[in-house]
Enzyme design. Structure first.
Site, PDB file in Angstrom:
ATOM      1  N   CYS A 129       0.836  -1.194   0.000  1.00 54.64           N
ATOM      2  CA  CYS A 129       0.000   0.000   0.000  1.00 54.64           C
ATOM      3  C   CYS A 129       0.881   1.258   0.000  1.00 54.64           C
ATOM      4  CB  CYS A 129      -0.964  -0.030   1.179  1.00 54.64           C
ATOM      5  SG  CYS A 129      -2.311   1.178   1.053  1.00 54.64           S
TER       6      CYS A 129
ATOM      7  N   HIS B 287      -3.638  -5.111   0.412  1.00 55.36           N
ATOM      8  CA  HIS B 287      -3.095  -5.653   1.664  1.00 55.36           C
ATOM      9  C   HIS B 287      -3.187  -7.193   1.644  1.00 55.36           C
ATOM     10  CE1 HIS B 287      -2.588  -1.897   3.997  1.00 55.36           C
ATOM     11  NE2 HIS B 287      -3.552  -1.457   3.202  1.00 55.36           N
TER      12      HIS B 287
ATOM     13  N   GLU C  45      -1.658  -9.293   3.369  1.00 60.24           N
ATOM     14  CA  GLU C  45      -1.554  -9.910   4.695  1.00 60.24           C
ATOM     15  C   GLU C  45      -2.910 -10.276   5.275  1.00 60.24           C
ATOM     16  OE1 GLU C  45      -1.506  -5.386   5.579  1.00 60.24           O
ATOM     17  OE2 GLU C  45      -0.922  -6.761   3.980  1.00 60.24           O
TER      18      GLU C  45
END
Length: 542
Positions: free
Chosen positions: A380, A514, A516
């Site tokens: 990001c 993102h 993750e």
């Protein structure tokens, strides 16, 4: 018909109710049950989207674009079930919806009160949409006795009566502190917490007691006697080396057995816990190790990067290595040479963030990784800073910057005011509200065939979760690609850059989304698995 498990906390906050809820959900899943987890947060914010990460931790984003509590990340990682906006609610959202109804006249002139209107709204939320599940686990934020949590406590008390017999079980998580001067574990904090809970009409069925050492039989018997629970229902919750050990540890102590017994389910299906033991074995017995520098701005509170930490560990599991994290405040690089901090690491990760503070330090971290051939992962904001660095250093665009920080000469990164979600155009105003106005949730992206990132995914079509207001300006694509920074992923309409990668570099990737948020211990995200593999290769070269 769904059965309900309500998890409350006492004595102090941050005892691990979220992990306890997630672990219990995993244990019930391991027995073959269908499980849903939900979080009830007492604070007045509508959602955590405008709260500082250093105060509340990370904001977890769901596929449908909800900004939620970080515990939903634990729920997803432990159960593999994707959460949605109906799995998290706050007092603020409850009141927002009630006031809107009152203004419309939906209450037909009635006085709107906490009881029954607020509690009815909470109960409706808890009960909604659970037809396909065997168990619904509801975690109530805060601790017993908090003023702001009282409506939620009252609502779950009422549900104990509203639901059929054996339809609800209450699990209370408390702390049993050790007093060094006395040489004893003390039961009084738990006794007082249960007394507080019973004072509002809730009798816990199970006590989950956090302690830093085994709880003697006599103390368990005392808690059973004074807290009015069966002795077998006093479950010790000891510290473990990794959160992924919690399900097997709690099963060993009998948590899931006691929960099912409280519901009258006996005998219960045997749990299948092999995959949990395999994950723990992979963490405990690595075949190597790597060090990753995380260059961020919220490093003072690791919960600000909770999903990131777990995803890096998942990448370690995939490569059978231990991942050591070196936390570096990005502002340090604005006054000091990055080299002494970064020369010893095997990979550099610059995570998401907001605001100008520390941005130049992140740019210098990206420059170091580019020039020294260190694996770099920009997520990001980390991608945006890598693009700005390349624009300045490689493309000669000296005034490159982001409009997030003011009015740069060259707006390589700019505010996004409209974008497509599927076939619908979404628009935002620069002066509009901050809450819930970003590009949020899952969006598709097309990856260039033959690109490194397409090879990592094994596909040219992906869908990832976003949370940002600013985008790399595609008008700068040509000069940047001429310098070797490839725009390898774009939104389906070709307007928004989703990924960049540096050609002729061992591993240099930036993503606008993102990843993750979608990593799991049993299914590590391919980008994190690949990044850790590149870091491992780097460790062998230096």
């Amino acid at each position: 018909m769904a059965r309900y498990i309500f998890i409350t906390g006492g004595v102090v906050s941050s005892l691990g109710k979220g992990i306890a809820a997630a672990a219990l959900g995993a244990l019930l899943q391991a027995r073959g049950y269908r499980v849903r987890l939900r979080k009830l947060d007492p604070y007045l914010n509508v959602d955590p989207g405008t709260m500082s990460p250093t105060q509340h931790g990370e904001v977890f984003v769901t596929d449908d674009g909800a900004e939620t509590d970080l515990d939903l990340g634990h729920y997803e990682r432990f159960t593999g079930r994707s959460a949605n906006r109906m799995d998290n609610i706050t007092t603020g959202r409850i009141y927002q919806e009630l006031i809107a109804k009152e203004r419309r006249g939906d209450f037909l002139g009635a006085t709107v009160q906490v009881i029954p209107h607020v509690t009815d709204a909470i109960k409706a939320f808890v009960l909604d949409g659970n037809e396909e599940f065997d168990f619904v686990i509801c975690e109530i934020g805060g601790t017993a006795g908090d003023i702001e949590a009282m409506p939620f406590m009252e609502a779950i008390r009422q549900l104990g009566n509203d639901l059929p017999r054996n339809g609800a079980v209450y699990v209370h998580l408390t702390l049993m502190p050790y007093i060094p001067s006395a040489g004893e574990l003390k039961t009084k904090p738990t006794q007082h917490s249960v007394k507080e809970l019973r004072g509002i009409g809730i009798q816990p069925d199970i006590l989950l007691v956090r302690a830093d050492r085994p709880i003697p039989r006599e103390e368990r018997r005392k808690l059973s006697l004074f807290c009015n629970v069966r002795e077998t229902a006093v479950i010790q919750a000891l510290d473990v080396s990794t959160i992924y050990e919690v399900p097997t540890a709690y099963h060993k102590e009998g948590l899931d057995t006691e929960v099912l017994a409280a519901f009258g389910i006996d005998p219960a299906p045997k749990p299948q816990l092999a995959r949990w033991t395999q994950v723990v074995d992979g963490i405990r017995n690595p075949e190597g190790e790597v060090t990753i520098a995380v260059v961020g701005k919220y490093t003072g509170l690791k919960d600000a990067y909770k999903s990131l930490i777990e995803a890096l560990q998942h990448g370690g599991i995939a490569n059978r290595v231990r991942v050591n994290l070196d936390w570096i405040e990005s502002e340090v690089f604005e006054n000091e040479d990055p080299a002494p901090y970064l020369e010893r690491v095997n990979g550099i990760l610059v995570p998401g963030g907001f605001g100008e503070r520390g941005s130049e330090g992140k740019i210098l971290a990206a420059k170091f990784a580019r020039e020294r051939d260190v694996p770099y992962f920009g997520i990001c904001f980390g991608m945006q800073m890598a693009v700005i660095e390349a624009a300045r250093s490689l493309a000669g665009i000296k005034g490159a910057g982001s409009t997030e920080f003011g009015h740069p000469e060259e707006a390589v990164v700019g505010l996004m005011t409209e974008w497509l979600r599927g076939n619908e155009l979404e628009q935002r105003a620069k002066e509009g509200d901050l809450g819930g106005t970003m590009r949020l949730g899952a969006y598709k992206a097309n990856l260039a065939p033959g690109s490194r990132i397409a090879e990592i995914y094994g596909s040219t079509e992906i869908e990832e979760r976003h949370r940002h207001r600013y985008e790399v300006n595609r008008a700068y694509r040509a000069p940047l690609e001429a310098c070797g920074l490839r725009f390898a992923g774009m939104s389906p309409d070709g307007l928004l850059p989703e990924t960049v990668e540096l050609e002729n570099h061992p591993w240099f990737i930036g993503v606008q989304y993102h990843p993750e948020l979608k990593s799991r211990p049993f299914d590590p995200h391919p980008l994190f698995a690949s990044f850790i593999a590149a870091a491992l290769e780097r460790s062998r070269l230096v």
